[in-house]
Scaffold this motif. Structure first.
Motif, PDB file in Angstrom:
ATOM      1  N   LEU A   1      49.018  33.123  52.620  1.00 35.53           N
ATOM      2  CA  LEU A   1      48.409  31.865  53.039  1.00 35.53           C
ATOM      3  C   LEU A   1      47.144  31.549  52.244  1.00 35.53           C
ATOM      4  CD1 LEU A   1      48.751  29.577  55.115  1.00 35.53           C
ATOM      5  CD2 LEU A   1      47.295  30.866  56.644  1.00 35.53           C
ATOM      6  N   ASP A   2      46.394  32.560  51.857  1.00 32.07           N
ATOM      7  CA  ASP A   2      45.151  32.346  51.109  1.00 32.07           C
ATOM      8  C   ASP A   2      45.306  32.650  49.622  1.00 32.07           C
ATOM      9  OD1 ASP A   2      43.745  31.504  53.329  1.00 32.07           O
ATOM     10  OD2 ASP A   2      43.164  33.545  53.875  1.00 32.07           O
ATOM     11  N   LYS A   3      46.524  32.637  49.151  1.00 29.92           N
ATOM     12  CA  LYS A   3      46.773  32.949  47.741  1.00 29.92           C
ATOM     13  C   LYS A   3      45.972  32.006  46.841  1.00 29.92           C
ATOM     14  CE  LYS A   3      50.470  33.686  44.443  1.00 29.92           C
ATOM     15  NZ  LYS A   3      51.908  33.758  44.237  1.00 29.92           N
ATOM     16  N   GLY A   4      45.286  32.613  45.866  1.00 31.07           N
ATOM     17  CA  GLY A   4      44.504  31.835  44.922  1.00 31.07           C
ATOM     18  C   GLY A   4      43.077  31.554  45.372  1.00 31.07           C
ATOM     19  N   LYS A   5      42.717  31.925  46.588  1.00 35.80           N
ATOM     20  CA  LYS A   5      41.367  31.681  47.092  1.00 35.80           C
ATOM     21  C   LYS A   5      40.406  32.814  46.758  1.00 35.80           C
ATOM     22  CE  LYS A   5      42.687  28.669  50.891  1.00 35.80           C
ATOM     23  NZ  LYS A   5      42.624  28.440  52.334  1.00 35.80           N
ATOM     24  N   VAL A   6      40.941  33.986  46.441  1.00 33.08           N
ATOM     25  CA  VAL A   6      40.108  35.136  46.100  1.00 33.08           C
ATOM     26  C   VAL A   6      40.421  35.538  44.672  1.00 33.08           C
ATOM     27  CG1 VAL A   6      39.582  37.544  46.641  1.00 33.08           C
ATOM     28  CG2 VAL A   6      40.073  35.935  48.484  1.00 33.08           C
ATOM     29  N   ILE A   7      39.366  35.655  43.885  1.00 34.57           N
ATOM     30  CA  ILE A   7      39.543  36.034  42.488  1.00 34.57           C
ATOM     31  C   ILE A   7      38.732  37.300  42.227  1.00 34.57           C
ATOM     32  CG2 ILE A   7      39.155  35.328  40.104  1.00 34.57           C
ATOM     33  CD1 ILE A   7      39.390  32.404  41.158  1.00 34.57           C
ATOM     34  N   ILE A   8      39.383  38.300  41.662  1.00 30.04           N
ATOM     35  CA  ILE A   8      38.712  39.542  41.305  1.00 30.04           C
ATOM     36  C   ILE A   8      38.361  39.453  39.817  1.00 30.04           C
ATOM     37  CG2 ILE A   8      38.890  42.058  41.194  1.00 30.04           C
ATOM     38  CD1 ILE A   8      39.050  40.937  44.048  1.00 30.04           C
ATOM     39  N   ALA A   9      37.088  39.617  39.501  1.00 32.06           N
ATOM     40  CA  ALA A   9      36.638  39.536  38.114  1.00 32.06           C
ATOM     41  C   ALA A   9      37.279  40.646  37.288  1.00 32.06           C
ATOM     42  CB  ALA A   9      35.112  39.655  38.058  1.00 32.06           C
ATOM     43  N   PRO A  10      37.591  40.369  36.029  1.00 26.74           N
ATOM     44  CA  PRO A  10      38.224  41.390  35.182  1.00 26.74           C
ATOM     45  C   PRO A  10      37.362  42.642  35.019  1.00 26.74           C
ATOM     46  CG  PRO A  10      38.239  39.235  34.101  1.00 26.74           C
ATOM     47  CD  PRO A  10      37.459  39.097  35.351  1.00 26.74           C
TER      48      PRO A  10
ATOM     49  N   PHE B   1      35.516  44.033  37.321  1.00 23.13           N
ATOM     50  CA  PHE B   1      35.183  44.513  38.658  1.00 23.13           C
ATOM     51  C   PHE B   1      34.893  46.015  38.698  1.00 23.13           C
ATOM     52  CE2 PHE B   1      36.616  46.357  42.708  1.00 23.13           C
ATOM     53  CZ  PHE B   1      35.747  45.723  43.574  1.00 23.13           C
ATOM     54  N   ASN B   2      35.696  46.813  38.009  1.00 26.53           N
ATOM     55  CA  ASN B   2      35.542  48.272  38.051  1.00 26.53           C
ATOM     56  C   ASN B   2      34.674  48.828  36.929  1.00 26.53           C
ATOM     57  OD1 ASN B   2      36.964  48.856  40.395  1.00 26.53           O
ATOM     58  ND2 ASN B   2      38.922  48.832  39.333  1.00 26.53           N
TER      59      ASN B   2
END
Length: 82
Positions: A53-62, A64-65
């Motif tokens: 339902l929330d697909k595309g609303k959260v983006i993980i920066a490349p 991140f790790n």
């Protein structure tokens, strides 16, 4: 909203309190002003979870790790604090 009532009032107001609970309110029962119980509805008031339902609303920066920059890591280093 939460409604707080003392034990002495519960019997007299039970029908009214139950109606409020069925409307989604929470009733806290207190004894001498100290909360001792909570009256809540047993019906499921939340809708079922829908996958994606929330697909595309959260983006993980490349990155991140990636390790943190040195200046930020220094803020976590407590050895310089006395």
């Amino acid at each position: 909203m939460t409604i707080t009532v003392n034990v002495s009032e519960v019997t007299a107001k039970f029908s009214e309190l139950l109606s409020q609970v069925l409307l989604g309110e929470e009733v806290v029962i207190a004894e001498k002003g100290i909360p001792v119980a909570r009256l809540v509805s047993l019906t499921n008031t939340t809708s079922p979870r829908i996958a994606g339902l929330d697909k595309g609303k959260v983006i993980i920066a490349p990155d991140f790790n990636d390790p943190l920059p040195e200046d930020i890591l220094n803020d976590f280093d407590s050895s310089h604090l006395v």
